[in-house]
Motif scaffolding. Sequence first.
Motif, PDB file in Angstrom:
ATOM      1  N   CYS A  81       0.671  -0.943   0.002  1.00 11.15           N
ATOM      2  CA  CYS A  81       0.123   0.063  -0.139  1.00 11.15           C
ATOM      3  C   CYS A  81       0.924   1.471   0.033  1.00 11.15           C
ATOM      4  O   CYS A  81       1.829   1.450   0.649  1.00 11.15           O
ATOM      5  N   LEU A 101      -5.309   5.481   4.999  1.00  9.28           N
ATOM      6  CA  LEU A 101      -4.890   4.037   4.925  1.00  9.28           C
ATOM      7  C   LEU A 101      -5.995   3.136   4.426  1.00  9.28           C
ATOM      8  O   LEU A 101      -6.004   2.197   3.816  1.00  9.28           O
ATOM      9  N   ARG A 105      -6.349   0.715   1.262  1.00 15.02           N
ATOM     10  CA  ARG A 105      -6.215  -0.834   1.633  1.00 15.02           C
ATOM     11  C   ARG A 105      -7.591  -1.298   1.068  1.00 15.02           C
ATOM     12  O   ARG A 105      -7.409  -2.476   0.447  1.00 15.02           O
ATOM     13  N   TYR A 119       3.434  -1.228   3.863  1.00 18.02           N
ATOM     14  CA  TYR A 119       3.223   0.007   3.418  1.00 18.02           C
ATOM     15  C   TYR A 119       4.485   1.176   3.190  1.00 18.02           C
ATOM     16  O   TYR A 119       5.446   0.798   3.756  1.00 18.02           O
ATOM     17  N   ASP A 145       6.544  -1.843   7.418  1.00 15.77           N
ATOM     18  CA  ASP A 145       6.703  -0.172   6.773  1.00 15.77           C
ATOM     19  C   ASP A 145       7.994  -0.056   6.166  1.00 15.77           C
ATOM     20  O   ASP A 145       9.073  -0.857   6.699  1.00 15.77           O
TER      21      ASP A 145
END
Length: 295
Positions: A81, A101, A105, A119, A145
């Motif tokens: 994402c 977010l 998603r 992410y 992340d």
Amino acid sequence: MTLNAFSVDLEEYFHVSNFASLIERSRWDALPSRVKDSTRRLLDAIDATRNRATFFVLGWIAERHPALVREIAARGHEIACHGYGHELVYELGPERFRADLRRARAAIEQATGTVVNGYRAPSYSITEASLWALQILVEEGFRYDSSIFPIRHHRYGIPGFARRPVRIRLGGGAAIREFPLTTLAAGPWSLPLAGGAYLRFLPPSVFSWGLGRLVAAGEPTVLCVHPWEIDPEQPRQASSWLVRVNHYHNLHRTEARVRQLLERFRFVPLGEVLDQLEAQGRLPDLDLAERELAA
Ligand SMILES: [Zn+2]
């Protein structure tokens, strides 16, 4: 197994932060889309060299090009994402970040039918001012992340942050794995080797030498490329000289540079590199003070 990750931030030329003040969001749908052709060329280059990658997909793209996102997943790549509307995390603030977010998603998972758990923030915008975002990522079910760039830059970066992947402990038992964008320590300097503008600006010999040094030392690396970076035919924006240099420099050379790297090194998705490091006990804990995480 390789510890090199290859990533693509899946977005259009008009989504970049450099043009944010120039191109109104309301115009996005009216602008010519260029993302499909350049993404397919990247996919072909990655597949032809038997590499695999992570595609950090913008929710806005997933809504408009679900077949493209499905195709990427079907070709064996990891789907992750990149947020919904390419807004900087430290400008969104916690509430709007969470909403962005969730929207992203939902759009990406709707397109692929698979779960997304990685992410990357638009323009690497998790900085000291927005470390609270890591807690929100955990709460929303993300497992890693890759937004922290351990350099100094006017828009992003946490100078002095770990160069290698770490498990960031957030307190209360929560933790998230972080894959920082790749840099090479060179004396007092940090040489950014994470692809993107650095791949376009640095001489290919320097870039390849630096990456080769990290690989030879068994260090994990991550490269990041954007579809618009291999699209010299994209419509030109009437921007300032500095922005023009930043966005358009060497676009006609980037595809060949990417292909050379794909031929020279082996790459897998970020999630796989992190899983491997974890299995090898090479993902050290990094404790962030509560003060740093406060919104
Ligand atoms: Zn982006």
